[in-house]
Scaffold this motif. Structure first.
Motif, PDB file in Angstrom:
ATOM      1  N   GLY A  21      75.829-133.785 -70.030  1.00 10.32           N
ATOM      2  CA  GLY A  21      75.660-132.650 -69.106  1.00 10.32           C
ATOM      3  C   GLY A  21      74.981-131.475 -69.787  1.00 10.32           C
ATOM      4  N   THR A  22      74.816-130.396 -69.030  1.00 16.09           N
ATOM      5  CA  THR A  22      74.149-129.197 -69.553  1.00 16.09           C
ATOM      6  C   THR A  22      74.934-128.595 -70.709  1.00 16.09           C
ATOM      7  N   PRO A  59      73.081-137.132 -68.732  1.00 18.16           N
ATOM      8  CA  PRO A  59      73.014-136.136 -67.667  1.00 18.16           C
ATOM      9  C   PRO A  59      73.858-136.701 -66.522  1.00 18.16           C
ATOM     10  N   SER A  60      74.597-135.861 -65.806  1.00 23.22           N
ATOM     11  CA  SER A  60      75.555-136.461 -64.863  1.00 23.22           C
ATOM     12  C   SER A  60      74.906-137.169 -63.675  1.00 23.22           C
ATOM     13  N   PRO A  61      73.632-136.908 -63.314  1.00 19.21           N
ATOM     14  CA  PRO A  61      73.034-137.773 -62.289  1.00 19.21           C
ATOM     15  C   PRO A  61      72.894-139.230 -62.737  1.00 19.21           C
ATOM     16  N   GLY A  90      78.533-133.221 -67.085  1.00 16.14           N
ATOM     17  CA  GLY A  90      77.516-132.540 -66.294  1.00 16.14           C
ATOM     18  C   GLY A  90      78.104-132.116 -64.957  1.00 16.14           C
ATOM     19  N   THR A  91      77.566-131.027 -64.408  1.00 17.18           N
ATOM     20  CA  THR A  91      78.177-130.474 -63.202  1.00 17.18           C
ATOM     21  C   THR A  91      77.748-131.181 -61.910  1.00 17.18           C
ATOM     22  N   ASP A  92      76.578-131.868 -61.959  1.00 19.12           N
ATOM     23  CA  ASP A  92      76.050-132.410 -60.695  1.00 19.12           C
ATOM     24  C   ASP A  92      76.993-133.432 -60.051  1.00 19.12           C
ATOM     25  N   SER A 116      78.987-126.763 -68.001  1.00 17.66           N
ATOM     26  CA  SER A 116      78.353-125.445 -68.011  1.00 17.66           C
ATOM     27  C   SER A 116      77.120-125.475 -67.135  1.00 17.66           C
ATOM     28  N   MET A 117      76.688-124.297 -66.748  1.00 21.62           N
ATOM     29  CA  MET A 117      75.470-124.174 -65.957  1.00 21.62           C
ATOM     30  C   MET A 117      74.289-123.790 -66.835  1.00 21.62           C
ATOM     31  N   LYS A 164      80.721-128.724 -55.951  1.00 19.23           N
ATOM     32  CA  LYS A 164      79.700-127.831 -56.501  1.00 19.23           C
ATOM     33  C   LYS A 164      79.066-127.066 -55.345  1.00 19.23           C
TER      34      LYS A 164
HETATM   35  N1  LIG Z   1      74.863-128.011 -65.130  1.00 16.77           N
HETATM   36  C1  LIG Z   1      74.734-129.321 -65.303  1.00 16.77           C
HETATM   37  O1  LIG Z   1      75.474-129.912 -66.057  1.00 16.77           O
HETATM   38  C2  LIG Z   1      73.667-130.018 -64.473  1.00 16.77           C
HETATM   39  C3  LIG Z   1      73.077-131.255 -65.109  1.00 16.77           C
HETATM   40  N2  LIG Z   1      71.939-131.688 -64.340  1.00 16.77           N
HETATM   41  C4  LIG Z   1      74.101-132.406 -65.155  1.00 16.77           C
HETATM   42  O2  LIG Z   1      74.840-132.584 -64.215  1.00 16.77           O
HETATM   43  O3  LIG Z   1      74.118-133.127 -66.103  1.00 16.77           O
END
Ligand SMILES: NC(=O)C[C@H](N)C(=O)O
Length: 328
Positions: A21-22, A59-61, A90-92, A116-117, A164
């Motif tokens: 993630g970010t 990356p969470s996607p 990751g937040t996604d 984190s963002m 989110k």
């Molecule tokens: N803020 C994030 O972590 C977004 C990133 N694209 C993720 O989900 O890996």
């Protein structure tokens, strides 16, 4: 509520599991944008011994239910040897991992997810603060028995309702009816408050998550394009429907003919799916046609619940009962 009391006699044991993630990202040395690279650094906590794990760095996607199942198994393995577990993610798709962990893990050792963002090299990065918050929430006695939580921007959310709500703001998480707790600090002392008690919880133990569940998104004028193909391919469908769970009239005969479970969620951001309307395609007619209302779960969480139940071999009526009784 009082702050978590440090135990000076024996250090509390915290497992921190990094998944990417970010919060683990920096500018990409080989191409455009930022990418996850390694693990974020964990802030020192007095009287706490920290063990770190890094099962994958994505990356969470790119995170799939198979990764989530792997993570659940790792947590189940480390939880008995730790007082609390933090997961960086990751937040996604963080809310999907939180909800699947909620479905799979017994509500014993606290598990708190964060991310984190802003990436590690940005001005005012939010990763270190969120990670410290998550650790302090996880170690707080009142976090026990609640199942996985999300700590983000000082707010604490449960896995059912967290979602989110912003693509870039640091307060990126919300969900109806809102946070179940809050963490603030006075100096180095955390002040953790929960506004609600723990909820009932069912832990499912599928051996795999191989069922295929697809989501279709409703819109004004949808005549069912893509429905037949998805129904033929998948073992079950979730529709992000309109309002309280309504669809254009053309969808009613398609759903009537579908033998596989069809779960009706809503594309509206808050509120339940309930069978109110009796016009063709209204929620009452969809339920009469055999569709299963998703209650308060959004489409992507309803998909995970359906995925777990189908992977366990549940029949349509049993799936309908789980959604209706809220045993999740
Ligand atoms: N803020 C994030 O972590 C977004 C990133 N694209 C993720 O989900 O890996």
């Amino acid at each position: 509520m009082t702050p978590a009391a440090p135990d000076s006699a024996s250090p509390r044991r915290l497992a921190v599991i990094h998944t990417g993630g970010t919060i683990a990202s920096r500018p990409n040395p080989h191409g455009p944008g930022v990418t996850p690279q390694g693990a974020p650094s964990v802030p020192g906590l007095g009287g706490v011994s920290i063990t770190e794990f890094q099962p994958f760095t994505l990356p969470s996607p790119h995170v799939t239910p198979a990764h989530m199942l792997r993570l659940a198994r790792l947590i189940a393995e480390v939880a008995p040897h730790h007082d609390a577990v933090v997961v960086t993610h990751g937040t996604d798709t963080l809310e999907e991992t939180a909800f699947l962990l909620h479905l799979l893990l017994p509500p014993g050792t606290p598990v708190v997810l964060t991310g984190s963002m802003r990436h590690a090299e940005e001005v005012s990065g939010d990763g270190p603060g969120n990670l410290l918050d998550a650790a302090q929430v996880a170690l707080h006695p009142a976090a026990r028995g609640r199942g996985p939580l999300v700590a983000f921007g000082g707010d604490i959310f449960d896995a059912h309702t967290v979602t989110k709500v912003h693509t870039t703001a640091v307060d990126a998480f919300g969900g109806y009816p809102g946070p179940i707790g809050r963490i603030d600090r006075v100096g180095e002392t955390p002040h953790v408050r929960f506004f609600a008690g723990p909820e009932a919880h069912a832990a499912y133990a599928p051996e795999h998550l191989n069922a295929r569940v697809e989501i279709l998104y409703a819109y004004a004028g949808w005549q069912g394009e893509g429905y037949a193909e998805a129904a033929a391919r998948a073992d079950g469908l979730v529709i992000a429907a309109l309002g309280t769970g309504n669809l254009p009239a053309e969808l009613l005969p398609l759903i009537e003919r579908t033998q596989k479970p069809v779960v009706i969620a809503t594309r509206t951001h808050a509120g339940p799916v309930i069978p109110v309307y009796g016009y063709a395609g209204g929620g009452a007619t969809l339920v009469q046609a055999g569709a299963i209302p998703a209650s308060f779960l959004n489409a992507h969480k309803a998909r995970l619940l359906l995925l777990v139940l189908l992977s366990l071999g549940y029949a349509r009526e049993d799936i309908a009962r789980v959604f209706a009784e809220g045993t999740f």
